[in-house]
Motif scaffolding. Structure first.
Motif: not given
Length: 984
Positions: A527, A530-531, A534-535, A598, A671, A954, A961, A981
């Motif tokens: 996470f 990669n996430c 933005c999150h 976010s 999220l 996405h 990717d 998640l």
């Protein structure tokens, strides 16, 4: 006179006539396109006309709904502490816990029962949509309908209000089958006329028509309130008694159900209903609690309902097109499927809605209804990246310091510089003027002060130049607007208090207990890498001197240099330094408790790759309808890069480069409570595999179950018909903003093969009507097991895009599916809704265009074949955007396209009788006409958004990717991420 003289004078006369005709045509078109500028800012709403001002409409402090929202607003017993969230908000605002609680209760009521006089607008919309939309029918349980209170949740996705019973007959006054209050429950306090006296306008207060409360009457559906219709005068009442009682409001569509020739049926723009229906924000945002779902969704209790998750199961096609019912045979379309207006609404997956449907920007753009979580945690990201500059009318928005209860948050707004630190709620990040302004704009968008609002565009249809509604005009001329402004501060407190996460560990910890600790740790690492860029609302501080959050990029860098600032940030997030520091943050014990999950940064569409129609929406551009509700910084955003889109028939790639000035960016979704909010992406397209059309609760013979838990037969059909087609093309057209990349293969718009897979699920009566049982036959039952099944499916498709739903109709494979018609369909306007010019001259128009106007005066265009790409037609750009310089070139494209479009509809023939449309010959004829014409290519060339694949993008962590192969996740890493998640 000589022959030469005659020729000369004849030429002059013809020339003068041609000039006169052109001038007349120009004036006619101008009168249609140009708004009535003289009325701007000079109309009053009904309340102001009645001599009322904003102070008349006080927010209700009644605690009727207090069990909602996890019961967080209940007053604790003496000596017991207030909930931690109330104490935290009280500390932030400098209020006592009790004052904070009372303020939040008022905000809860505003969100769920305040409609701000928009019942006027929703009543008018029935005529604007040619009778397709009718909230008075949606509230009803007449046996001729395919829905009622007994299946309102399963079929419509609406929440039944507790303490009501289903009607078993029409009421004695008007014959309406509306829910009846349960006599065992207390009276709805918002109906108290003495406390909340309504607006005396029209015939309200005369001849037995009640003035009522300004909150209206409860309807049995949360978010909808009932008001006396001020236009229901003596003449309208007499007509209703003569023509609409005995159930004819539900059964007589054209007057054939009455012996009286004066009765026109309910498909009549002149029909005045006894009531108007008002809509609160809760209509689109209230849903069943993820952590305390109702045992039976048709009979929830207040404790089973939350105000903030969004209406995740809201079926727009059934709510906005009232004449729907399940198919009687699985392979035979229901009658309403032959109406193209229904097909347009059918593009909205459950839980999504095109919020620009009314104030159209010529883009069909379903978007999920926002869940509201962790608002307190969002304050910090607002400070870091939320700075926007406001000028002119943008500065008329109310801010926190304008109200005593929220003045402690005044540091977010500097009136001297016009700088605001704000969140962005809309998915395109356009509502960038402060939290209160964003909340107030929502009420305009659901019809508040429609007297002024609808002057600035032509609702639903378009074709009129759009202009801004000004906040200053609303403040001066609308008491409803003023009252809404004064209530939104309490509404903000309500969300600060109640928008707490719905955590899986609190309701079903067994889903988490089997996760190995090392898998969970790896999920956190995945996470972070990669996430989290933005999150997460708490990424590490950028290195000093990097320019990421400094200089022109300070506080987010929003404005003309934004893309440069984003690229600096994005490049840094791919470095080992960022990933290592982000991983440390994610692994902190309090990370999930304090993070909004976010960012307030906007992500460019060319990087995100999701459907472009949402980020290129134009309603908030300079000079457009929401001009006053978007910042100057937003309006100065630079363009994003080139996008790849696909031809709707050939599948060939095309390039598309949106203009800037606000277009092209997406605000990442939070999220928080991700496990409960599937399907995913901005339009609920990933994880939503089909269009189930359940028969639960519906009896073919019109009977009713003996209890709300007894349901009828199940009939589910899925998806679109899988009919392969080829396409005739001399090369994919190059339209405005995009150009051909590859030539489509030659062929014809004709069927190669046909399969029933799209509707082949068949009938099945084995299902569970109650939670918590998981139920494959009813995936939208809102219990934990079903939510988890949908989560698993959706997150798998998100991380493995090759498994996403694919479009079966394009010749070349495209990376997803497109919205397509489920049956041969026509654009239909019943004679009761056609313009007077046509209805008064039916014979002439039938002679002139028999393929459009039949002998009775009904208008019908088509038929279009099953499988037709819907957005090809509805994304047609009728007028240039306000920031386009060369408007005449756009008009010239429309003029050149007109002969092709008109000749195609003429060849299609206009035979739109449902019996004909059910025949294979109708489909074959429609396919042949589109094969023989350039209809689709012409429309693609006129499209405002030619991005027709809706579930792409996405691709982070997948083999697609955009960052390259180093970031492609293994199957084990994907599973580790999914397990982590589940804790969100």
């Amino acid at each position: 006179m000589t022959v030469g003289g005659v020729v000369k004078w004849t030429a002059i006369v013809i020339g003068v006539l041609v000039v006169a005709l052109l001038l007349t045509a120009f004036l006619v078109v101008r009168s249609l396109v140009e708004p009535d500028h003289e009325r701007f800012g000079n109309v009053l709403d009904e309340a102001t006309k009645a001599g009322l001002d904003r102070t008349h409409f006080k927010a209700a402090a009644d605690e009727h709904m207090i069990e909602m929202d996890k019961g967080l607003l209940k007053k604790p017993p003496p000596g017991e502490p207030y909930p931690a969230t109330i104490v935290a908000v009280a500390d932030i605002l400098g209020l006592t816990p009790e004052e904070t609680r009372v303020r939040a209760v008022k905000g809860q009521n505003t969100w769920n029962v305040w409609t701000g006089g928009n019942d006027r607008f929703w009543d008018e919309l029935a005529g604007i949509t040619a009778g397709a939309f009718d909230l008075l029918k949606i509230l009803s349980s007449h046996p001729d309908q395919g829905y009622g209170r007994y299946n309102r949740w399963h079929y419509l996705g609406l929440v039944n209000e507790p303490c009501f019973e289903q009607a078993t007959a029409g009421d004695s006054k008007y014959g309406l089958w509306l829910d009846r209050p349960d006599t065992k429950c207390g009276k709805d306090p918002y109906e108290n006329v003495g406390e909340y006296r309504g607006v005396k306008t029209g015939v309200r207060g005369e001849n037995g028509v009640e003035v009522g409360s300004y909150y209206g009457r409860a309807t049995g559906v949360l978010g909808l309130r009932l008001f006396s219709n001020p236009n229901f005068d003596q003449e309208a009442a007499e007509y209703w008694q003569k023509c609409m009682t005995d159930g004819r409001f539900y059964t007589d569509h054209d007057g054939s159900g009455s012996d009286d020739p004066e009765c026109r049926g309910y498909q009549d723009a002149k029909l005045v209903r006894p009531y108007r229906v008002g809509m609160s924000c809760g209509f689109c945002h209230v849903g069943p609690s993820p952590v305390k779902p109702p045992i039976d969704p048709e009979t929830p209790q207040w404790a089973n309902i939350n105000s903030n998750p969004g209406a995740q199961y809201f079926w727009v096609d059934r709510i906005f097109f009232h004449e729907t019912r399940p198919r009687d045979e699985v392979d035979v379309p229901a009658d309403h499927e032959h109406n193209f207006i229904f097909q347009l609404f059918h593009t909205n997956p459950p839980g999504s809605l095109d919020t620009s449907l009314v104030s159209t920007d010529y883009i069909n753009n379903p978007r999920t209804m926002n869940a509201v979580y962790n608002v307190i945690a969002r304050l910090e990201p607002m400070k870091r990246w939320g700075q926007e500059e406001l000028t002119d009318g943008e500065m008329d928005n109310k801010q926190f310091q304008d109200y005593e209860q929220t003045k402690a948050l005044g540091g977010f707004w500097d009136a001297q510089t016009g700088r605001i630190l704000t969140a962005r709620v809309l998915k395109d990040g356009a509502d960038s003027v402060g939290i209160l302004g964003a909340l107030n704009r929502v009420y305009l968008n659901i019809g508040l002060f429609s007297e002024e609002w609808t002057l600035h565009f032509r609702p639903v249809i378009g074709g009129q130049k759009i202009s801004p509604i000004k906040i200053a005009d609303a403040q001066r001329n609308s008491a409803y607007w003023g009252a809404t402004e004064d209530q939104t501060a309490d509404m903000a407190i309500f969300f600060l208090v109640t928008a707490t996460p719905d955590l899986l560990k609190d309701v079903a910890p067994e889903y988490l207990q089997s996760i190995e600790p090392e898998v969970l740790e790896r999920g956190k690492e995945v996470f972070a890498a990669n996430c989290a860029a933005c999150h997460s609302g708490h990424p590490p501080e950028a290195p000093q001197g990097s320019g990421i959050d400094e200089g022109i990029c300070g506080n987010g860098g929003n404005g003309p240099d934004y893309r440069k600032c984003w690229d600096r940030y994005w490049e840094w997030t791919q470095t080992d330094e960022f990933i290592e520091r982000m991983t440390e943050i994610v692994k902190e014990d309090k990370f999930l408790e304090n993070d909004f999950l976010s960012t307030e940064r906007r992500v460019p569409s060319d990087l995100l790759g999701t459907n472009a129609c949402s980020p290129i929406a134009t309603n908030a551009l300079e000079g457009d309808i929401w001009d006053n509700f978007s910042s100057t910084s937003y309006k100065n955003l630079p363009p994003v890069g080139e996008l790849t889109v696909h031809h709707p028939v050939s599948g060939a790639e095309m390039s598309f480069t949106p203009k800037g000035a606000g277009r092209g960016y997406t605000r990442p979704a939070s999220l928080v409570s991700l496990w409960s909010t599937a399907p995913y992406l901005l339009n609920n397209s990933v994880g939503f595999e089909d269009y189930p059309y359940t028969r639960k609760g519906y009896y073919v013979d019109g009977g009713y179950p003996s209890s709300v838990r007894e349901y009828g037969q199940t009939n589910e059909y899925t998806g679109y018909a899988e009919t392969q087609r080829t396409y005739a093309s001399e090369g994919t057209p190059a339209g405005e903003g995009y150009a051909s990349r590859s030539e489509a293969p030659r062929g014809g718009y004709a069927s190669k093969a046909s399969a029933k897979a799209g509707y082949g699920a068949g009938y099945d009566t084995s299902y569970s009507s109650e939670c918590p049982a998981p139920d494959d036959k009813d995936p939208y039952l809102p219990c934990v097991a079903n939510r988890m099944r949908l989560f698993e499916l959706s997150i798998d498709r998100l991380l493995n895009p090759e498994r996403r739903r694919k479009d079966p109709l394009t010749e070349l494979e495209v990376p997803g599916y497109m919205y397509r018609t489920t049956a041969t369909s026509c654009v239909k306007i019943p004679k009761g809704y056609v313009p007077d010019l046509v209805s008064n001259n039916v014979g002439f128009f039938n002679w002139l265009a028999p393929w459009a106007v039949d002998e009775e005066g009904n208008i019908a265009l088509g038929p279009l074949p099953k499988g037709f790409p819907i957005n090809v037609l509805v994304n047609t750009k009728l007028l240039p955007d306000n920031d386009e310089d060369d408007t005449w070139s756009h008009y010239w494209r429309l003029i050149k396209a007109a002969p092709t479009l008109l000749s195609t509809f003429k060849k299609l023939g206009g035979n739109c009788d449902n019996d004909y449309l059910k025949q294979s010959t109708a489909q074959a004829h429609a396919e042949q006409v589109l094969q023989d014409t350039n209809f689709v290519d012409t429309l693609v060339g006129l499209s405002k958004c030619p991005d027709y694949v809706v579930n792409k993008g996405h691709y982070f962590g997948s083999h697609l990717d955009p960052r390259g192969g180093d970031f492609v996740l293994s199957a084990a890493d994907k599973q580790a991420l999914i397990q982590y998640l589940k804790h969100f």
